[in-house]
Design a protein around this motif. Sequence first.
Motif, PDB file in Angstrom:
ATOM      1  N   ASN A   1       0.825  -1.203   0.000  1.00  0.00           N
ATOM      2  CA  ASN A   1       0.000   0.000   0.000  1.00  0.00           C
ATOM      3  C   ASN A   1       0.864   1.260   0.000  1.00  0.00           C
ATOM      4  O   ASN A   1       0.518   2.266  -0.633  1.00  0.00           O
ATOM      5  N   ARG A   2       1.989   1.185   0.673  1.00  0.00           N
ATOM      6  CA  ARG A   2       2.879   2.336   0.732  1.00  0.00           C
ATOM      7  C   ARG A   2       3.590   2.561  -0.603  1.00  0.00           C
ATOM      8  O   ARG A   2       3.978   3.686  -0.928  1.00  0.00           O
ATOM      9  N   VAL A   3       3.760   1.488  -1.389  1.00  0.00           N
ATOM     10  CA  VAL A   3       4.299   1.651  -2.741  1.00  0.00           C
ATOM     11  C   VAL A   3       3.354   2.510  -3.571  1.00  0.00           C
ATOM     12  O   VAL A   3       3.780   3.345  -4.381  1.00  0.00           O
ATOM     13  N   GLY A   4       2.054   2.315  -3.358  1.00  0.00           N
ATOM     14  CA  GLY A   4       1.066   3.111  -4.083  1.00  0.00           C
ATOM     15  C   GLY A   4       1.103   4.577  -3.717  1.00  0.00           C
ATOM     16  O   GLY A   4       0.534   5.414  -4.440  1.00  0.00           O
ATOM     17  N   GLU A   5       1.753   4.940  -2.621  1.00  0.00           N
ATOM     18  CA  GLU A   5       1.867   6.330  -2.189  1.00  0.00           C
ATOM     19  C   GLU A   5       3.173   6.962  -2.645  1.00  0.00           C
ATOM     20  O   GLU A   5       3.516   8.077  -2.224  1.00  0.00           O
ATOM     21  N   ALA A   6       3.917   6.282  -3.509  1.00  0.00           N
ATOM     22  CA  ALA A   6       5.227   6.771  -3.945  1.00  0.00           C
ATOM     23  C   ALA A   6       5.109   8.116  -4.666  1.00  0.00           C
ATOM     24  O   ALA A   6       4.115   8.412  -5.334  1.00  0.00           O
ATOM     25  N   VAL A   7       6.147   8.917  -4.511  1.00  0.00           N
ATOM     26  CA  VAL A   7       6.241  10.212  -5.189  1.00  0.00           C
ATOM     27  C   VAL A   7       7.136  10.041  -6.415  1.00  0.00           C
ATOM     28  O   VAL A   7       8.201   9.418  -6.343  1.00  0.00           O
ATOM     29  N   TYR A   8       6.720  10.588  -7.552  1.00  0.00           N
ATOM     30  CA  TYR A   8       7.471  10.464  -8.796  1.00  0.00           C
ATOM     31  C   TYR A   8       8.164  11.777  -9.117  1.00  0.00           C
ATOM     32  O   TYR A   8       7.588  12.855  -8.970  1.00  0.00           O
ATOM     33  N   ASP A   9       9.417  11.660  -9.571  1.00  0.00           N
ATOM     34  CA  ASP A   9      10.184  12.865  -9.881  1.00  0.00           C
ATOM     35  C   ASP A   9      11.111  12.573 -11.055  1.00  0.00           C
ATOM     36  O   ASP A   9      11.534  11.429 -11.258  1.00  0.00           O
ATOM     37  N   LEU A  10      11.424  13.619 -11.820  1.00  0.00           N
ATOM     38  CA  LEU A  10      12.339  13.484 -12.951  1.00  0.00           C
ATOM     39  C   LEU A  10      13.762  13.795 -12.497  1.00  0.00           C
ATOM     40  O   LEU A  10      13.971  14.663 -11.645  1.00  0.00           O
ATOM     41  N   ASP A  11      14.714  13.084 -13.075  1.00  0.00           N
ATOM     42  CA  ASP A  11      16.119  13.265 -12.704  1.00  0.00           C
ATOM     43  C   ASP A  11      16.961  13.287 -13.980  1.00  0.00           C
ATOM     44  O   ASP A  11      17.084  12.265 -14.666  1.00  0.00           O
ATOM     45  N   ASP A  12      17.540  14.439 -14.288  1.00  0.00           N
ATOM     46  CA  ASP A  12      18.354  14.568 -15.499  1.00  0.00           C
ATOM     47  C   ASP A  12      19.611  13.702 -15.432  1.00  0.00           C
ATOM     48  O   ASP A  12      20.165  13.329 -16.480  1.00  0.00           O
ATOM     49  N   GLU A  13      20.079  13.388 -14.219  1.00  0.00           N
ATOM     50  CA  GLU A  13      21.283  12.572 -14.103  1.00  0.00           C
ATOM     51  C   GLU A  13      21.055  11.166 -14.650  1.00  0.00           C
ATOM     52  O   GLU A  13      21.988  10.518 -15.150  1.00  0.00           O
ATOM     53  N   LEU A  14      19.820  10.671 -14.559  1.00  0.00           N
ATOM     54  CA  LEU A  14      19.526   9.353 -15.111  1.00  0.00           C
ATOM     55  C   LEU A  14      19.613   9.351 -16.635  1.00  0.00           C
ATOM     56  O   LEU A  14      19.878   8.310 -17.244  1.00  0.00           O
ATOM     57  N   LYS A  15      19.385  10.520 -17.250  1.00  0.00           N
ATOM     58  CA  LYS A  15      19.567  10.607 -18.699  1.00  0.00           C
ATOM     59  C   LYS A  15      21.013  10.322 -19.064  1.00  0.00           C
ATOM     60  O   LYS A  15      21.296   9.701 -20.103  1.00  0.00           O
ATOM     61  N   CYS A  16      21.933  10.764 -18.218  1.00  0.00           N
ATOM     62  CA  CYS A  16      23.350  10.501 -18.454  1.00  0.00           C
ATOM     63  C   CYS A  16      23.627   8.999 -18.410  1.00  0.00           C
ATOM     64  O   CYS A  16      24.361   8.469 -19.250  1.00  0.00           O
ATOM     65  N   VAL A  17      23.026   8.309 -17.433  1.00  0.00           N
ATOM     66  CA  VAL A  17      23.231   6.865 -17.306  1.00  0.00           C
ATOM     67  C   VAL A  17      22.610   6.133 -18.500  1.00  0.00           C
ATOM     68  O   VAL A  17      23.232   5.228 -19.081  1.00  0.00           O
ATOM     69  N   GLU A  18      21.400   6.521 -18.883  1.00  0.00           N
ATOM     70  CA  GLU A  18      20.743   5.878 -20.017  1.00  0.00           C
ATOM     71  C   GLU A  18      21.535   6.096 -21.306  1.00  0.00           C
ATOM     72  O   GLU A  18      21.676   5.171 -22.129  1.00  0.00           O
ATOM     73  N   HIS A  19      22.032   7.320 -21.493  1.00  0.00           N
ATOM     74  CA  HIS A  19      22.833   7.602 -22.686  1.00  0.00           C
ATOM     75  C   HIS A  19      24.126   6.796 -22.671  1.00  0.00           C
ATOM     76  O   HIS A  19      24.570   6.305 -23.727  1.00  0.00           O
ATOM     77  N   TYR A  20      24.705   6.640 -21.494  1.00  0.00           N
ATOM     78  CA  TYR A  20      25.945   5.864 -21.360  1.00  0.00           C
ATOM     79  C   TYR A  20      25.705   4.407 -21.763  1.00  0.00           C
ATOM     80  O   TYR A  20      26.483   3.817 -22.535  1.00  0.00           O
ATOM     81  N   LEU A  21      24.620   3.824 -21.281  1.00  0.00           N
ATOM     82  CA  LEU A  21      24.296   2.446 -21.642  1.00  0.00           C
ATOM     83  C   LEU A  21      24.000   2.328 -23.138  1.00  0.00           C
ATOM     84  O   LEU A  21      24.368   1.333 -23.778  1.00  0.00           O
ATOM     85  N   TYR A  22      23.334   3.343 -23.682  1.00  0.00           N
ATOM     86  CA  TYR A  22      23.040   3.315 -25.113  1.00  0.00           C
ATOM     87  C   TYR A  22      24.332   3.364 -25.929  1.00  0.00           C
ATOM     88  O   TYR A  22      24.502   2.601 -26.901  1.00  0.00           O
ATOM     89  N   GLU A  23      25.243   4.260 -25.562  1.00  0.00           N
ATOM     90  CA  GLU A  23      26.510   4.368 -26.285  1.00  0.00           C
ATOM     91  C   GLU A  23      27.292   3.058 -26.225  1.00  0.00           C
ATOM     92  O   GLU A  23      27.883   2.624 -27.219  1.00  0.00           O
ATOM     93  N   LEU A  24      27.295   2.405 -25.062  1.00  0.00           N
ATOM     94  CA  LEU A  24      28.009   1.138 -24.940  1.00  0.00           C
ATOM     95  C   LEU A  24      27.367   0.060 -25.807  1.00  0.00           C
ATOM     96  O   LEU A  24      28.053  -0.807 -26.354  1.00  0.00           O
ATOM     97  N   SER A  25      26.034   0.117 -25.928  1.00  0.00           N
ATOM     98  CA  SER A  25      25.339  -0.892 -26.737  1.00  0.00           C
ATOM     99  C   SER A  25      25.651  -0.743 -28.223  1.00  0.00           C
ATOM    100  O   SER A  25      25.446  -1.688 -28.995  1.00  0.00           O
ATOM    101  N   GLN A  26      26.135   0.436 -28.639  1.00  0.00           N
ATOM    102  CA  GLN A  26      26.471   0.669 -30.044  1.00  0.00           C
ATOM    103  C   GLN A  26      27.910   0.278 -30.375  1.00  0.00           C
ATOM    104  O   GLN A  26      28.294   0.260 -31.541  1.00  0.00           O
ATOM    105  N   VAL A  27      28.688  -0.020 -29.344  1.00  0.00           N
ATOM    106  CA  VAL A  27      30.082  -0.417 -29.556  1.00  0.00           C
ATOM    107  C   VAL A  27      30.130  -1.885 -29.966  1.00  0.00           C
ATOM    108  O   VAL A  27      29.354  -2.704 -29.459  1.00  0.00           O
ATOM    109  N   ASP A  28      31.042  -2.194 -30.872  1.00  0.00           N
ATOM    110  CA  ASP A  28      31.225  -3.591 -31.268  1.00  0.00           C
ATOM    111  C   ASP A  28      31.561  -4.426 -30.036  1.00  0.00           C
ATOM    112  O   ASP A  28      32.416  -4.023 -29.236  1.00  0.00           O
ATOM    113  N   PRO A  29      30.890  -5.579 -29.849  1.00  0.00           N
ATOM    114  CA  PRO A  29      31.141  -6.393 -28.646  1.00  0.00           C
ATOM    115  C   PRO A  29      32.609  -6.754 -28.451  1.00  0.00           C
ATOM    116  O   PRO A  29      33.074  -6.836 -27.306  1.00  0.00           O
TER     117      PRO A  29
END
Length: 252
Positions: A137-165
């Motif tokens: 029930n307390r999960v349902g009370e969660a507060v949602y917020d945007l974080d620009d720092e996570l964009k950095c992490v997502e972009h980092y993972l995306y860039e790594l996925s484009q590199v030849d294995p």
Amino acid sequence: MKYCYLLSRSSKDLLCISPFSDPLKVLDWQEDEALTVYSATTLTQDEKDVLYTTLYKEIDRGVDRWVQDTRYLPRLFLGGLVFLLTYFIFSLAVRDPLPMIDELLIAGAATVIAVNVMSRRDRKSSLALKQRLTLKNRVGEAVYDLDDELKCVEHYLYELSQVDPIDLAESISQDEITFPCSLKEGNLVEFAHLYLTWVKYNRKQFLPLLRALERINHDSARQNSFSARLLKLSMNGTLDLPMFALAHVLSK
């Protein structure tokens, strides 16, 4: 305050890095602690459903662990009692050419069955049910917020996925990859801690590889061997190289 981080990856499932990855920490959630969910973009309802499913599963796992730990001594005592009673009953009632062997096997099987029955009963107890519902029930009370720092992490993972294995495996083994985001302050400090905890419980195959990577030093032969190992695991689908690279840079 509890924090949860959601990472979106192209062609991949939404990644939920939660404070409940460690089942021992679930019951540490105090009543006055709010849950804040961070994401790089506004969440859709489907993404929120993925979040709820993940957190609910982790809460169930944590409550199960708490119940098992709480009821350990009673189960141990009752299991021992079942073993002794079964052993003596069959020792006195059944005559066989191999004394003790059959009785020990039967008593052992009866004990295992009894302990499993008690464990299932404990997990379905009213106390366990109350804990599950309270936390969910307390999960349902969660507060949602945007974080620009996570964009950095997502972009980092995306860039790594484009590199030849092959190149990525070699860069990891030679310790040439770097993390472009700051880990000295902000939400990424807590994210790094929670991510490594998440790896411990959800990507256990990373752990021996991370330890092996620490021992390579600058031995070129060992680096080549390790990169070949990473490439093979990546090619057969048992290792996500970008996720492993992230674990490596965050653990340094």
